[in-house]
Scaffold this motif. Structure first.
Motif, PDB file in Angstrom:
ATOM      1  N   GLY A 192      62.143  50.538  11.160  1.00 11.87           N
ATOM      2  CA  GLY A 192      62.343  50.126   9.895  1.00 11.87           C
ATOM      3  C   GLY A 192      62.009  48.895   9.368  1.00 11.87           C
ATOM      4  O   GLY A 192      62.179  47.873  10.044  1.00 11.87           O
ATOM      5  N   LEU A 193      61.668  48.529   8.069  1.00  9.93           N
ATOM      6  CA  LEU A 193      61.685  47.533   7.396  1.00  9.93           C
ATOM      7  C   LEU A 193      62.855  47.246   6.312  1.00  9.93           C
ATOM      8  O   LEU A 193      63.023  48.165   5.522  1.00  9.93           O
ATOM      9  N   LEU A 194      63.515  46.169   6.585  1.00  7.92           N
ATOM     10  CA  LEU A 194      64.736  46.320   5.678  1.00  7.92           C
ATOM     11  C   LEU A 194      64.790  44.866   5.235  1.00  7.92           C
ATOM     12  O   LEU A 194      64.499  43.738   5.425  1.00  7.92           O
ATOM     13  N   THR A 195      64.774  44.684   3.650  1.00  8.69           N
ATOM     14  CA  THR A 195      64.659  43.565   2.814  1.00  8.69           C
ATOM     15  C   THR A 195      65.907  43.438   1.972  1.00  8.69           C
ATOM     16  O   THR A 195      66.516  44.330   1.511  1.00  8.69           O
ATOM     17  N   ALA A 196      66.541  42.197   2.132  1.00 11.19           N
ATOM     18  CA  ALA A 196      67.775  41.779   1.464  1.00 11.19           C
ATOM     19  C   ALA A 196      67.456  40.323   0.945  1.00 11.19           C
ATOM     20  O   ALA A 196      66.654  39.649   1.130  1.00 11.19           O
TER      21      ALA A 196
END
Length: 262
Positions: free
Chosen positions: A255-259
């Protein structure tokens, strides 16, 4: 870092078209070559970073610099890449950077679990398949959050395990942990990010888009084993055998997780 680690980097490089991370294909009808697909994964990370001219970005686990080089070739940003491998840092710093490029990248030895930068140094950061190699992912995320400026983004591209393994698979995964540190789930990363003061704004599961890489990675390990002997050959064969099993687990996701730091 050890010779085996360096060889492992080179295997990824050959198997994955000059990058050391997975590629992205739109669907089964997409027949893009490996290098195009791996560059596309980099581009997906950059889209989520939303870089602005003049920003300073942190490449966490920079590998041999291919990701930073691609970003610097199309964005007027400054990139600092860090790795615990002097071999990788030397390779990254040896990459030509023509003066006409809009951006610049430099690379240095540094441990992401204890980043040597002052608070609020960077406008953004990305970690592509690097956190999985770290013994203390919580410390790494905490340090990344610390060095981000308010409004700065962190994009993580990573494997993870979703759902429980049955007892035999759990035992085998424990044995495989030397090679595949897929201990965290998306929820695990979310928790660490929140506790580090970051706000998760997006998660995109792209497992089905990256699966095509796995056969190339397994073949790369087996081919490397044939070119080696002794303990190094056995380690490469072990990586291939474990990879064939791990990459077939339905619980393995990507997955690609953006914070964002508020």
């Amino acid at each position: 870092m050890g010779t085996f680690y360096n060889r492992h980097t080179d295997v990824y490089d050959r198997a994955l078209g000059g990058n050391i991370h997975v590629g992205y294909w739109d669907d089964e009808a997409d027949h893009s070559p490996m290098q195009v697909a791996t560059d596309r994964l980099t581009d997906l990370v950059v889209e989520r970073l939303v870089p602005v001219e003049g920003q300073h970005l942190l490449d966490v686990g920079c590998g041999h610099g291919s990701t930073a080089a691609r970003i610097a070739a199309s964005h007027a940003v400054r990139i600092t890449g860090v790795s615990v491998s002097d071999y990788q840092v030397d390779l990254a710093n040896s990459r030509p950077q023509p003066p006409e490029l809009p951006g610049r990248a430099t690379f240095q030895l540094a441990d992401a679990m204890e980043l040597p930068f002052p608070d609020e140094t960077f406008d953004g950061a990305y970690a592509i398949e690097s956190l999985m190699h770290m013994k203390d992912q919580e410390a790494a995320i905490r340090h990344i959050a610390r060095v981000l400026r308010p409004g700065g983004r962190l994009v993580i591209a990573e494997h993870g395990l979703e759902g429980d393994l049955d007892s035999p698979d759990a035992a085998r995964m424990a044995d495989a942990y030397t090679f595949f540190k897929f201990a965290l789930s998306t929820d695990g990363y979310r928790k660490m990010l929140r506790e580090s003061g970051l706000e998760v704004v997006d998660h995109t599961d792209i497992t089905e888009n990256v699966r095509r890489c796995y056969d190339s990675m397994i073949d790369g390990w087996r081919n490397a084993a044939r070119d080696l002997d002794g303990q190094e050959a056995r380690e490469m064969e072990t990586a291939a055998d474990l990879g064939e099993w791990v990459f077939g687990l339905p619980q393995l996701r990507y997955g690609l997780l953006t914070a964002v730091r508020p």
